[in-house]
Design a protein around this motif. Structure first.
Motif, PDB file in Angstrom:
ATOM      1  N   SER A  90       0.792  -1.232   0.000  1.00 33.51           N
ATOM      2  CA  SER A  90       0.000   0.000   0.000  1.00 33.51           C
ATOM      3  C   SER A  90       0.823   1.281   0.000  1.00 33.51           C
ATOM      4  CB  SER A  90      -0.931   0.020   1.224  1.00 33.51           C
ATOM      5  OG  SER A  90      -0.170  -0.009   2.423  1.00 33.51           O
ATOM      6  N   GLU A  91       2.098   1.212   0.388  1.00 32.67           N
ATOM      7  CA  GLU A  91       2.920   2.421   0.521  1.00 32.67           C
ATOM      8  C   GLU A  91       4.140   2.319  -0.389  1.00 32.67           C
ATOM      9  OE1 GLU A  91       1.410   4.631   2.225  1.00 32.67           O
ATOM     10  OE2 GLU A  91      -0.058   3.227   3.028  1.00 32.67           O
ATOM     11  N   PHE A  92       4.403   3.401  -1.143  1.00 31.65           N
ATOM     12  CA  PHE A  92       5.443   3.339  -2.181  1.00 31.65           C
ATOM     13  C   PHE A  92       6.229   4.644  -2.247  1.00 31.65           C
ATOM     14  CE2 PHE A  92       1.766   0.839  -3.324  1.00 31.65           C
ATOM     15  CZ  PHE A  92       2.306  -0.392  -3.649  1.00 31.65           C
ATOM     16  N   CYS A  93       7.469   4.518  -2.671  1.00 29.13           N
ATOM     17  CA  CYS A  93       8.298   5.682  -2.950  1.00 29.13           C
ATOM     18  C   CYS A  93       9.239   5.317  -4.095  1.00 29.13           C
ATOM     19  CB  CYS A  93       9.090   6.091  -1.713  1.00 29.13           C
ATOM     20  SG  CYS A  93      10.014   7.627  -1.926  1.00 29.13           S
ATOM     21  N   GLY A  94       9.141   6.041  -5.193  1.00 32.88           N
ATOM     22  CA  GLY A  94      10.047   5.833  -6.313  1.00 32.88           C
ATOM     23  C   GLY A  94       9.545   4.899  -7.392  1.00 32.88           C
TER      24      GLY A  94
END
Length: 284
Positions: A45-49
């Motif tokens: 559910s959580e992303f970066c990049g």
């Protein structure tokens, strides 16, 4: 009547997101992501990049792929070439390879011998995840585990309070238990060097207290954090010596904080200070 635990407990996904942002800012790794475990399934559910939507909302089953393996074993694991890795199943090659990911490290967030979330660091090239990044990911997992454990304990105590307070006659005991929980959370917060976790623990305790006493009155005097901590302990019936031990302060320091709080509250005794602080909504 106790407050709804759903209103008191911050969303664990928010803490997960904060850790991922912290990792992205502290390392040169291009991709971080993660998710919570719900009914033995990891939900990303959580992303970066990331560049595509293939990983968003992906459900990872136990023992499937790298994340499912980590969920099942409760131990970190890594692959340097996801496409050809023989140590994992390849149920999720589509979204992973579609993102261009090759090298991946996954770390479980383990609370009471159960995986509650998984954090990932990933590279789009063949280079393995470096030791500095691996250690940062492990530390993030430990911080999350500590925070979730404290939140679980707050929820457990609230459920016990609901079960133990069936009538209005039990209201006094209920209020005292809530005050004790807030004091314990503040004491735990002071024991952590990690500012984010310490602030989160204090926030949970303060939300619990506000559920009992309501928000502070607009005309309330401004007390320092330590002055409030001392008053909470005094409200629980602690002596100055006991308060000092609980808060890891010197007895004279406790006396100083108490005198300062009494002055601000225009109180002539410890008891009057506690009554005034509760009337202003400064302590539960």
């Amino acid at each position: 009547m106790t407050a709804d635990p759903a209103l008191l407990r911050p969303r664990d996904s928010d803490a997960l997101r904060a850790e991922i942002r912290r990792l992205a800012g502290a390392t040169g790794v291009p991709v971080f992501f993660g998710g919570e475990v719900q009914t033995d399934t990891l939900l990303l559910s959580e992303f970066c990049g990331i560049r595509t939507n293939g990983l968003r909302g992906l459900s990872v089953r136990r023992a499937s792929g790298l994340g499912g393996q980590v969920l099942d074993s409760r131990r970190p694991a890594a692959v340097t070439d996801y496409r050809s890795a023989l140590s994992i199943t390849h149920h999720y090659d589509g979204p992973v390879l579609g993102e261009g990911i090759r090298s991946v490290l996954a770390v479980p967030v383990v609370v009471e011998d159960r995986s509650r979330a998984v954090l990932y660091a990933a590279m789009r090239g063949p280079d393995p995840i470096g030791g500095r990044t691996a250690e940062a990911l492990l530390q993030a997992g430990r911080r999350l585990a500590s925070e979730i454990m404290i939140r679980d304990e707050v929820d457990r105590r609230l459920r016990l309070l609901d079960a133990a307070a069936p009538s209005p006659a039990a209201g006094g005991a209920l209020a005292e238990e809530i005050r004790a929980v807030q004091a314990e959370l503040h004491t735990l917060a002071d024991g952590y060097a990690d500012t984010q976790l310490s602030t989160a623990l204090r926030g949970i305790g303060d939300k619990l207290a506000r559920a009992l006493s309501g928000p502070a009155a607009p005309e309330a005097p401004r007390l320092a954090r330590r002055e409030i901590d001392v008053l909470v302990q005094v409200a629980l019936g602690c002596s100055n010596q006991e308060t000092a031990q609980r808060l890891s302060l010197g007895p004279e320091t406790v006396k100083s904080y108490l005198r300062s709080a009494m002055h601000k509250l225009d109180a002539r005794s410890r008891h009057e200070a506690v009554v005034a602080a509760r009337r202003f909504g400064l302590i539960p």
